[in-house]
Design a protein around this motif. Structure first.
Motif, PDB file in Angstrom:
ATOM      1  N   THR A  11      47.760  45.698  36.530  1.00 29.33           N
ATOM      2  CA  THR A  11      46.371  45.901  36.120  1.00 29.33           C
ATOM      3  C   THR A  11      45.446  44.892  36.788  1.00 29.33           C
ATOM      4  O   THR A  11      44.377  45.254  37.292  1.00 29.33           O
ATOM      5  N   VAL A  12      45.850  43.631  36.805  1.00 27.68           N
ATOM      6  CA  VAL A  12      45.034  42.598  37.447  1.00 27.68           C
ATOM      7  C   VAL A  12      44.869  42.903  38.933  1.00 27.68           C
ATOM      8  O   VAL A  12      43.779  42.768  39.492  1.00 27.68           O
ATOM      9  N   GLU A  13      45.938  43.349  39.580  1.00 26.52           N
ATOM     10  CA  GLU A  13      45.860  43.672  41.013  1.00 26.52           C
ATOM     11  C   GLU A  13      44.885  44.819  41.277  1.00 26.52           C
ATOM     12  O   GLU A  13      44.108  44.784  42.231  1.00 26.52           O
ATOM     13  N   LYS A  14      44.880  45.818  40.415  1.00 28.67           N
ATOM     14  CA  LYS A  14      43.919  46.922  40.564  1.00 28.67           C
ATOM     15  C   LYS A  14      42.487  46.416  40.412  1.00 28.67           C
ATOM     16  O   LYS A  14      41.601  46.818  41.164  1.00 28.67           O
ATOM     17  N   LEU A  15      42.267  45.548  39.442  1.00 27.70           N
ATOM     18  CA  LEU A  15      40.929  44.981  39.243  1.00 27.70           C
ATOM     19  C   LEU A  15      40.513  44.115  40.432  1.00 27.70           C
ATOM     20  O   LEU A  15      39.362  44.132  40.864  1.00 27.70           O
ATOM     21  N   ARG A  16      41.472  43.378  40.992  1.00 24.95           N
ATOM     22  CA  ARG A  16      41.186  42.535  42.158  1.00 24.95           C
ATOM     23  C   ARG A  16      40.820  43.404  43.371  1.00 24.95           C
ATOM     24  O   ARG A  16      39.832  43.154  44.043  1.00 24.95           O
ATOM     25  N   ARG A  17      41.602  44.449  43.621  1.00 23.40           N
ATOM     26  CA  ARG A  17      41.320  45.336  44.753  1.00 23.40           C
ATOM     27  C   ARG A  17      39.983  46.039  44.604  1.00 23.40           C
ATOM     28  O   ARG A  17      39.318  46.336  45.590  1.00 23.40           O
ATOM     29  N   ALA A  18      39.596  46.310  43.367  1.00 23.06           N
ATOM     30  CA  ALA A  18      38.306  46.965  43.108  1.00 23.06           C
ATOM     31  C   ALA A  18      37.143  45.973  43.218  1.00 23.06           C
ATOM     32  O   ALA A  18      35.985  46.367  43.106  1.00 23.06           O
ATOM     33  N   GLY A  19      37.463  44.699  43.400  1.00 24.73           N
ATOM     34  CA  GLY A  19      36.418  43.690  43.530  1.00 24.73           C
ATOM     35  C   GLY A  19      35.798  43.267  42.208  1.00 24.73           C
ATOM     36  O   GLY A  19      34.702  42.713  42.182  1.00 24.73           O
ATOM     37  N   LEU A  20      36.506  43.493  41.109  1.00 28.87           N
ATOM     38  CA  LEU A  20      35.965  43.182  39.789  1.00 28.87           C
ATOM     39  C   LEU A  20      36.401  41.817  39.273  1.00 28.87           C
ATOM     40  O   LEU A  20      35.716  41.234  38.436  1.00 28.87           O
ATOM     41  N   VAL A  21      37.558  41.339  39.732  1.00 26.36           N
ATOM     42  CA  VAL A  21      38.020  40.006  39.359  1.00 26.36           C
ATOM     43  C   VAL A  21      38.465  39.249  40.605  1.00 26.36           C
ATOM     44  O   VAL A  21      38.867  39.839  41.601  1.00 26.36           O
ATOM     45  N   ALA A  22      38.377  37.944  40.520  1.00 26.49           N
ATOM     46  CA  ALA A  22      38.905  37.055  41.560  1.00 26.49           C
ATOM     47  C   ALA A  22      40.068  36.300  40.941  1.00 26.49           C
ATOM     48  O   ALA A  22      40.019  35.903  39.776  1.00 26.49           O
ATOM     49  N   VAL A  23      41.127  36.126  41.716  1.00 26.69           N
ATOM     50  CA  VAL A  23      42.331  35.441  41.247  1.00 26.69           C
ATOM     51  C   VAL A  23      42.463  34.144  42.031  1.00 26.69           C
ATOM     52  O   VAL A  23      42.415  34.149  43.261  1.00 26.69           O
ATOM     53  N   GLU A  24      42.609  33.054  41.300  1.00 20.63           N
ATOM     54  CA  GLU A  24      42.743  31.739  41.928  1.00 20.63           C
ATOM     55  C   GLU A  24      44.016  31.070  41.433  1.00 20.63           C
ATOM     56  O   GLU A  24      44.481  31.356  40.335  1.00 20.63           O
ATOM     57  N   ALA A  25      44.566  30.180  42.252  1.00 23.35           N
ATOM     58  CA  ALA A  25      45.767  29.439  41.867  1.00 23.35           C
ATOM     59  C   ALA A  25      45.430  28.487  40.719  1.00 23.35           C
ATOM     60  O   ALA A  25      44.338  27.933  40.656  1.00 23.35           O
ATOM     61  N   GLY A  26      46.412  28.310  39.844  1.00 23.00           N
ATOM     62  CA  GLY A  26      46.244  27.389  38.732  1.00 23.00           C
ATOM     63  C   GLY A  26      46.859  26.043  39.046  1.00 23.00           C
ATOM     64  O   GLY A  26      47.083  25.703  40.207  1.00 23.00           O
ATOM     65  N   THR A  27      47.163  25.309  37.997  1.00 31.14           N
ATOM     66  CA  THR A  27      47.693  23.954  38.160  1.00 31.14           C
ATOM     67  C   THR A  27      49.138  23.945  38.649  1.00 31.14           C
ATOM     68  O   THR A  27      49.595  22.943  39.170  1.00 31.14           O
TER      69      THR A  27
END
Length: 85
Positions: A11-27
Motif C-alpha cells: 500500500t505504501v509503495e502504491k501511494l509513493r508511486r502515485a506521488g502522495l507520500v514520500a518515504v525516507e530512511a529512519g534511524t
C-alpha cells in the motif's frame, strides 16, 4: 485494526508511486518515515469532507457500542469459522 507487513508495504509503495507520500530512511534499517507530499495533502483535504459525511451517515445507522459489538462478533466468526446447524 491490524495490517500485515506485506499489505502495508504494498500500500505504501502504491501511494509513493502515485506521488502522495514520500518515504525516507529512519534511524536504522528497520524504520521508514512517511510524510504526505504536497499533492498528498491536497487530496487528503479534498477527501476529508467525503469521509466525514460517510462517518456521520454510519453514525446514524449504528451507535458506537453497536459498532463495537458488531466488530467483536465479526472477529469471533472469523476466528471460529462458519457455524452451520
Amino acid at each position: 485494526t491490524e495490517t500485515d507487513q506485506t499489505t502495508l508495504s504494498r500500500t505504501v509503495e502504491k501511494l509513493r508511486r502515485a506521488g502522495l507520500v514520500a518515504v525516507e530512511a529512519g534511524t536504522d534499517r528497520r524504520v521508514r518515515l512517511l510524510r504526505l507530499t504536497d499533492e498528498g495533502k491536497r487530496r487528503f483535504a479534498r477527501a476529508m469532507p467525503c469521509w466525514e459525511a460517510a462517518q456521520r451517515e454510519i453514525d446514524g445507522w449504528l451507535s458506537v457500542s453497536g459498532l463495537r459489538d458488531l466488530a467483536k462478533r465479526a472477529h469471533r466468526l472469523a476466528k471460529e469459522g462458519p457455524q452451520y446447524p
